[in-house]
Design a protein around this motif. Structure first.
Motif, PDB file in Angstrom:
ATOM      1  N   SER A 148       6.375  -9.283  -3.612  1.00 56.81           N
ATOM      2  CA  SER A 148       5.081  -8.572  -2.888  1.00 56.81           C
ATOM      3  C   SER A 148       4.249  -9.216  -1.935  1.00 56.81           C
ATOM      4  O   SER A 148       3.475  -8.678  -1.114  1.00 56.81           O
ATOM      5  CB  SER A 148       4.336  -7.834  -4.162  1.00 56.81           C
ATOM      6  N   TYR A 149       4.349 -10.447  -2.316  1.00 53.24           N
ATOM      7  CA  TYR A 149       3.586 -11.478  -1.632  1.00 53.24           C
ATOM      8  C   TYR A 149       4.654 -12.282  -0.672  1.00 53.24           C
ATOM      9  O   TYR A 149       3.975 -13.409  -0.114  1.00 53.24           O
ATOM     10  CB  TYR A 149       2.921 -12.479  -2.632  1.00 53.24           C
ATOM     11  N   ARG A 150       5.591 -12.105  -0.392  1.00 53.02           N
ATOM     12  CA  ARG A 150       6.548 -13.029   0.337  1.00 53.02           C
ATOM     13  C   ARG A 150       5.981 -13.061   1.857  1.00 53.02           C
ATOM     14  O   ARG A 150       6.329 -14.079   2.406  1.00 53.02           O
ATOM     15  CB  ARG A 150       7.878 -12.138   0.585  1.00 53.02           C
ATOM     16  N   TYR A 187     -13.091 -19.695  -9.632  1.00 54.61           N
ATOM     17  CA  TYR A 187     -12.697 -21.071  -9.219  1.00 54.61           C
ATOM     18  C   TYR A 187     -11.545 -21.186  -8.215  1.00 54.61           C
ATOM     19  O   TYR A 187     -11.817 -21.904  -7.297  1.00 54.61           O
ATOM     20  CB  TYR A 187     -12.344 -21.964 -10.584  1.00 54.61           C
ATOM     21  N   ALA A 188     -10.583 -20.314  -8.420  1.00 59.96           N
ATOM     22  CA  ALA A 188      -9.469 -20.310  -7.552  1.00 59.96           C
ATOM     23  C   ALA A 188      -9.839 -20.179  -6.155  1.00 59.96           C
ATOM     24  O   ALA A 188      -9.310 -20.642  -5.091  1.00 59.96           O
ATOM     25  CB  ALA A 188      -8.274 -19.444  -8.195  1.00 59.96           C
ATOM     26  N   GLY A 201      -1.831 -14.597   5.318  1.00 63.25           N
ATOM     27  CA  GLY A 201      -2.525 -13.916   4.252  1.00 63.25           C
ATOM     28  C   GLY A 201      -3.888 -14.196   4.083  1.00 63.25           C
ATOM     29  O   GLY A 201      -4.435 -14.798   4.802  1.00 63.25           O
ATOM     30  N   THR A 202      -4.419 -13.928   3.089  1.00 61.96           N
ATOM     31  CA  THR A 202      -6.102 -13.896   2.677  1.00 61.96           C
ATOM     32  C   THR A 202      -6.122 -14.551   1.505  1.00 61.96           C
ATOM     33  O   THR A 202      -5.275 -15.080   0.817  1.00 61.96           O
ATOM     34  CB  THR A 202      -6.669 -12.456   2.708  1.00 61.96           C
ATOM     35  N   VAL A 207      -5.302 -15.845  -4.478  1.00 64.87           N
ATOM     36  CA  VAL A 207      -5.830 -15.757  -5.707  1.00 64.87           C
ATOM     37  C   VAL A 207      -5.188 -14.832  -6.709  1.00 64.87           C
ATOM     38  O   VAL A 207      -4.662 -15.427  -7.800  1.00 64.87           O
ATOM     39  CB  VAL A 207      -7.396 -15.243  -5.750  1.00 64.87           C
ATOM     40  N   GLN A 208      -4.731 -13.503  -6.233  1.00 64.91           N
ATOM     41  CA  GLN A 208      -3.824 -12.840  -6.927  1.00 64.91           C
ATOM     42  C   GLN A 208      -2.714 -13.402  -7.442  1.00 64.91           C
ATOM     43  O   GLN A 208      -2.013 -13.511  -8.559  1.00 64.91           O
ATOM     44  CB  GLN A 208      -3.432 -11.656  -6.314  1.00 64.91           C
ATOM     45  N   VAL A 209      -1.922 -14.244  -6.459  1.00 67.31           N
ATOM     46  CA  VAL A 209      -0.705 -14.902  -6.939  1.00 67.31           C
ATOM     47  C   VAL A 209      -0.862 -15.783  -7.911  1.00 67.31           C
ATOM     48  O   VAL A 209      -0.094 -15.951  -8.865  1.00 67.31           O
ATOM     49  CB  VAL A 209      -0.055 -15.686  -5.557  1.00 67.31           C
TER      50      VAL A 209
END
Length: 342
Positions: A148-150, A187-188, A201-202, A207-209
C-alpha cells in the motif's frame, strides 16, 4: 524546537559541489578490529537510487534486492566451487545460459523450480541450506501490507521490511535515536520530519509504515530483538517531555516482552565498536551464513551481505553488549529518565 541533530547520523565532510546536482563527499570511518581509518571519496547524486521509489511502479517493490543478490551469489559460488562454467550448467539443467547469468547477478528473480534444479545438479544435500535458499526465492512473490506504500518506500526501506518479516532475530545498536521498531508515533514523526531527504510521500505515510513494522514484535513467533541504545538517545528531546515521556514509557513496556532485550550504553563508556555507527543484524532461522547487516547513513545505507563481514558485526555486537549496562540496570536507567520528565 526539535532537537534532532543530523550530525548524530554519522561523521562526514563535504568537499565540493558540482552544477550537476552531485556532491563530492569524504567519509572517514574506523575499520572494525583496527585503529586505522578508511577514507572514501565519491560523487553521489542527491537523489540516490537506493532512496527513491521504484519508477516502474510495478511489483519490483515487493522483491528484496538484498535477498536476490544473496541468492545469486550463493548459486554462483556453488557453481564456481565445482569448477563448472555457466554454459555447462545451463545445458545440464535445461536453462538458458543468459537466464542463469541473470539469476547469479541478481538481474532477474529466480523461480523455485530453477533453484531446486541447480541445487540438485550441484549435489546440495544440506536440507536446512536448501530451505533457506528456497525461502529467499519466495520473497519474489511475497505480498504484504507494505504494498500500500510502494509509491513512497525507497528500495532500502522495502528490503528492510521484507527482511524483518522473515527474520527470527534482530540485533541492533543505535547511538542517537530510539530504534524504529520501538518508536511511538509522536517520536517517529519528529525524527522522520527532520531526517527525510526525499519529497515522495508524506511524513504521516512514513510514520504509518514505521508503526506497521512493529507488528513483528508481537506476532505469533515474534522476532527476538536485542537492542543497545546509547544514553544520548534517551536524553534527547528533553525539552519535549510530552514526546519523550511517552517514548520512554513504551521502552519500559517493551522491555517486559520475553522477546525483547534492551541495554543502555552509558555516555561514559569506553571506546567500543558501536562508535562506528548504527547498524542492525538480521538473523534467519535456516542458516547463519544467510544473515545480513544494515549499516545506516543519512543519505544512503549499506547492506553487508558477505558471511565473513556479517560475522565481524556479530562478534562486535557481543563486545558492544559487554560494554553496555546490564538489562536490569538499563531498565532502571530508562525508568529514572522517564520519571524525571513527569
Amino acid at each position: 524546537m526539535h532537537t534532532v541533530d543530523y550530525a548524530q547520523h554519522g561523521a562526514y565532510a563535504l568537499l565540493d559541489a558540482t552544477p550537476s546536482q552531485e556532491i563530492a563527499y569524504m567519509q572517514i570511518e574506523p575499520e572494525f578490529g583496527s585503529q586505522d581509518c578508511q577514507l572514501s571519496v565519491a560523487l553521489v547524486p542527491f537523489t540516490q537510487a537506493d532512496w527513491s521509489t521504484d519508477s516502474s511502479g510495478g511489483d519490483n517493490m515487493a522483491v528484496s534486492t538484498v535477498r536476490r543478490r544473496r541468492l545469486g551469489g550463493v548459486l554462483r559460488k556453488l557453481r564456481e566451487e565445482r569448477k563448472l562454467t555457466a554454459e555447462v550448467v545451463a545445458e545440464a539443467t535445461g536453462m538458458s545460459q543468459p537466464k542463469l547469468t541473470r539469476i547469479e547477478t541478481a538481474h532477474t528473480a529466480a523461480k523455485i523450480e530453477d533453484v531446486n534444479k541447480l541445487l540438485d545438479y550441484y549435489g546440495c544435500d544440506d536440507e536446512d541450506f536448501r530451505a533457506g535458499l528456497i525461502a529467499i526465492t519466495k520473497d519474489g512473490s511475497k505480498r504484504g501490507w507494505w504494498l500500500s506504500y510502494r509509491d513512497v518506500l525507497h528500495a532500502t526501506a522495502t528490503d528492510l521490511i521484507l527482511l524483518e518479516s522473515d527474520a527470527s532475530t534482530l540485533r541492533t545498536y543505535e547511538p542517537a535515536f530510539i530504534p524504529g521498531l520501538f518508536q511511538t508515533p509522536e517520536y517517529a514523526r519528529v525524527v522522520i520530519d527532520r531526517l527525510r531527504t526525499e519529497s515522495s510521500g508524506t511524513v504521516e505515510d512514513m510514520v504509518q509504515v514505521r508503526m506497521a513494522r512493529q507488528s513483528i514484535l508481537t506476532r505469533p513467533n515474534p522476532v527476538q530483538v536485542w537492542a543497545v541504545i546509547h544514553e544520548t538517545a534517551l536524553c534527547a528531546n528533553a525539552n519535549r517531555p510530552d514526546i519523550m515521556s511517552a517514548q520512554l514509557d513504551k521502552l519500559v513496556s517493551l522491555s517486559r516482552l520475553s522477546n525483547v532485550n534492551i541495554q543502555v550504553m552509558p555516555a561514559g563508556a569506553a571506546i567500543h565498536p558501536g562508535m562506528a555507527g548504527a547498524f542492525a543484524l538480521l538473523g534467519f532461522p535456516q542458516r547463519a551464513d544467510l544473515d545480513v547487516v544494515l549499516a545506516e547513513g543519512l543519505i544512503s545505507s549499506l547492506w553487508v551481505e558477505h558471511p565473513n563481514d556479517v560475522e565481524i558485526y556479530r562478534a562486535k555486537f557481543q563486545e558492544i553488549t559487554a560494554e553496555a549496562l546490564p538489562v536490569d540496570s538499563s531498565l532502571d536507567f530508562i525508568t529514572a529518565q522517564r520519571d524525571k520528565l513527569k
